[in-house]
Design a protein around this motif. Structure first.
Motif, PDB file in Angstrom:
ATOM      1  N   LYS A  52       0.955  11.506  -6.486  1.00  0.00           N
ATOM      2  CA  LYS A  52       0.480  10.718  -5.545  1.00  0.00           C
ATOM      3  C   LYS A  52       0.891   9.036  -6.053  1.00  0.00           C
ATOM      4  O   LYS A  52       2.202   8.750  -6.568  1.00  0.00           O
ATOM      5  CB  LYS A  52      -0.907  10.362  -5.945  1.00  0.00           C
ATOM      6  CG  LYS A  52      -1.411   9.399  -7.236  1.00  0.00           C
ATOM      7  CD  LYS A  52      -3.226   9.159  -7.515  1.00  0.00           C
ATOM      8  CE  LYS A  52      -2.738   8.870  -8.903  1.00  0.00           C
ATOM      9  NZ  LYS A  52      -4.266   9.178  -9.073  1.00  0.00           N
ATOM     10  N   VAL A  53       1.177   8.561  -4.773  1.00  0.00           N
ATOM     11  CA  VAL A  53       1.885   7.563  -4.661  1.00  0.00           C
ATOM     12  C   VAL A  53       1.521   5.712  -4.189  1.00  0.00           C
ATOM     13  O   VAL A  53       0.089   6.641  -3.718  1.00  0.00           O
ATOM     14  CB  VAL A  53       2.997   7.040  -3.677  1.00  0.00           C
ATOM     15  CG1 VAL A  53       4.254   8.793  -4.267  1.00  0.00           C
ATOM     16  CG2 VAL A  53       3.106   8.608  -2.066  1.00  0.00           C
ATOM     17  N   SER A  54       1.991   5.564  -4.197  1.00  0.00           N
ATOM     18  CA  SER A  54       1.149   3.679  -4.398  1.00  0.00           C
ATOM     19  C   SER A  54       1.945   2.812  -3.485  1.00  0.00           C
ATOM     20  O   SER A  54       2.612   2.935  -4.020  1.00  0.00           O
ATOM     21  CB  SER A  54       0.433   3.177  -5.103  1.00  0.00           C
ATOM     22  OG  SER A  54      -0.797   4.317  -5.669  1.00  0.00           O
ATOM     23  N   GLY A  55       1.691   1.441  -2.818  1.00  0.00           N
ATOM     24  CA  GLY A  55       2.412   1.295  -1.709  1.00  0.00           C
ATOM     25  C   GLY A  55       2.596   0.130  -1.247  1.00  0.00           C
ATOM     26  O   GLY A  55       1.295   0.690  -0.144  1.00  0.00           O
ATOM     27  N   LYS A  56       3.350  -0.934   0.012  1.00  0.00           N
ATOM     28  CA  LYS A  56       3.097  -0.861   0.994  1.00  0.00           C
ATOM     29  C   LYS A  56       2.682  -0.441   2.360  1.00  0.00           C
ATOM     30  O   LYS A  56       4.315   1.268   2.623  1.00  0.00           O
ATOM     31  CB  LYS A  56       3.792  -2.487   1.472  1.00  0.00           C
ATOM     32  CG  LYS A  56       3.448  -3.059   0.382  1.00  0.00           C
ATOM     33  CD  LYS A  56       4.287  -4.353   0.636  1.00  0.00           C
ATOM     34  CE  LYS A  56       4.614  -5.318  -0.381  1.00  0.00           C
ATOM     35  NZ  LYS A  56       5.516  -6.648   0.085  1.00  0.00           N
ATOM     36  N   ALA A  57       1.754   0.301   3.288  1.00  0.00           N
ATOM     37  CA  ALA A  57       2.274   0.930   4.638  1.00  0.00           C
ATOM     38  C   ALA A  57       3.208   0.065   5.835  1.00  0.00           C
ATOM     39  O   ALA A  57       2.851  -1.353   5.802  1.00  0.00           O
ATOM     40  CB  ALA A  57       1.080   1.072   5.372  1.00  0.00           C
ATOM     41  N   LEU A  58       4.422   1.324   6.362  1.00  0.00           N
ATOM     42  CA  LEU A  58       4.882   0.169   7.039  1.00  0.00           C
ATOM     43  C   LEU A  58       5.525   1.160   8.322  1.00  0.00           C
ATOM     44  O   LEU A  58       4.907   2.275   7.720  1.00  0.00           O
ATOM     45  CB  LEU A  58       6.252   0.044   6.400  1.00  0.00           C
ATOM     46  CG  LEU A  58       6.848  -0.720   5.345  1.00  0.00           C
ATOM     47  CD1 LEU A  58       8.126  -0.814   4.742  1.00  0.00           C
ATOM     48  CD2 LEU A  58       5.939  -1.825   5.074  1.00  0.00           C
ATOM     49  N   HIS A  59       5.457   0.594   9.652  1.00  0.00           N
ATOM     50  CA  HIS A  59       5.418   1.302  10.744  1.00  0.00           C
ATOM     51  C   HIS A  59       6.473   2.560  10.661  1.00  0.00           C
ATOM     52  O   HIS A  59       7.955   2.056  10.678  1.00  0.00           O
ATOM     53  CB  HIS A  59       5.336   0.887  11.792  1.00  0.00           C
ATOM     54  CG  HIS A  59       5.660  -0.079  11.790  1.00  0.00           C
ATOM     55  ND1 HIS A  59       6.077  -0.888  11.225  1.00  0.00           N
ATOM     56  CD2 HIS A  59       6.434  -0.971  13.231  1.00  0.00           C
ATOM     57  CE1 HIS A  59       6.518  -2.681  11.322  1.00  0.00           C
ATOM     58  NE2 HIS A  59       6.955  -2.376  12.698  1.00  0.00           N
ATOM     59  N   VAL A  60       6.386   3.701  10.436  1.00  0.00           N
ATOM     60  CA  VAL A  60       7.606   4.326  12.174  1.00  0.00           C
ATOM     61  C   VAL A  60       8.005   3.666  13.511  1.00  0.00           C
ATOM     62  O   VAL A  60       9.290   3.302  13.541  1.00  0.00           O
ATOM     63  CB  VAL A  60       7.588   5.754  11.319  1.00  0.00           C
ATOM     64  CG1 VAL A  60       9.029   6.592  11.865  1.00  0.00           C
ATOM     65  CG2 VAL A  60       7.150   6.260  10.118  1.00  0.00           C
ATOM     66  N   GLU A  61       7.385   4.221  13.854  1.00  0.00           N
ATOM     67  CA  GLU A  61       7.541   3.035  15.685  1.00  0.00           C
ATOM     68  C   GLU A  61       6.704   2.034  15.908  1.00  0.00           C
ATOM     69  O   GLU A  61       5.945   1.959  15.055  1.00  0.00           O
ATOM     70  CB  GLU A  61       6.968   4.963  15.913  1.00  0.00           C
ATOM     71  CG  GLU A  61       5.607   5.061  16.257  1.00  0.00           C
ATOM     72  CD  GLU A  61       5.701   6.637  16.558  1.00  0.00           C
ATOM     73  OE1 GLU A  61       5.001   6.410  17.595  1.00  0.00           O
ATOM     74  OE2 GLU A  61       6.031   7.770  15.970  1.00  0.00           O
TER      75      GLU A  61
END
Length: 229
Positions: A52-61
């Motif tokens: 599992k990883v945690s971090g900021k969600a960023l958009h691809v499109e």
């Protein structure tokens, strides 16, 4: 069978049913499952390892737009419910339920993991915190924004006689920049064409495999202590 024994059996049955409903609650299942999976940085992900990883969600499109709040996001869940009365009792009936998502990055301190949820077949389980809600009722007029949303889904806010319908709306999203936690089977993929603003030829991804589905949540309690806000 005597009456006391019957009463005891009924009480035990109710208690067992209550416990099972609590134990298998979707949110609690996700919390229990994620608690057993090791937290990883992107660089430490190993191929075919459940992580599992945690971090900021960023958009691809181009990001999605949440239906009511209008916030940019990569994932949203919403539902509209109507209060239905039946004699002496009443209950909430879901009349609209919608879930939309897209592929997105998780930025773990400058390193990226790409997440690609899919619907057919569904390769993920998810719990999003409800962070926007709205309601209307007899003495609670709908706001203009709520009316616009209802009409978008072909729902009239008033009855034939002009009274407000008793309605409620709930919305949960993964907003751009929001800290989230995702778990799945780690893979490293070669890129034939780099993603926008991602110039590397390989990228880490978390995927579903066999019975193991992606797990996606924005529950604050699933974030490492240093990342909680």
């Amino acid at each position: 069978m005597t009456t006391p024994i019957i009463v005891i059996l009924i009480v035990c049955a109710v208690a067992i049913i209550g416990f099972l409903m609590y134990y298998y609650n979707g949110k609690l299942v996700i919390i229990r499952t994620l608690s057993k999976i090791p937290q990883k940085t992107t660089s430490s992900l190993k191929t075919n390892e459940l992580s599992k990883v945690s971090g900021k969600a960023l958009h691809v499109e181009a990001p999605l737009i949440a239906p009511y709040s209008g916030r940019t996001c990569v994932f949203y869940q919403m539902k509209i419910q109507k209060k239905v009365s039946n004699g002496k009792s009443s209950h909430w009936k879901t009349i609209v339920s919608e879930e939309k998502f897209q592929a997105f990055f998780v930025d773990t301190n400058g390193d990226f993991v790409i997440i690609q949820p899919k619907d057919y077949p569904r390769n993920y389980i998810c719990h999003l915190v409800t962070d926007k809600s709205q309601s209307s009722g007899t003495f609670n007029d709908s706001t203009p924004r709520f009316v616009a949303l209802l009409k978008r889904y072909n729902i009239e806010p008033e009855t034939y006689f002009g009274f407000n319908k008793t309605l409620r709306y709930e919305e949960g999203i993964i907003e751009i920049g929001e800290r989230i936690t995702v778990a799945g089977i780690a893979k490293w993929k070669s890129l034939s064409e780099p993603f926008l603003e991602y110039p590397y030829s390989k990228i880490a991804t978390l995927e579903s495999e066999g019975k193991q589905k992606l797990i996606i949540t924005d529950l604050p309690e699933m974030l490492p202590n240093r990342n909680r806000r």
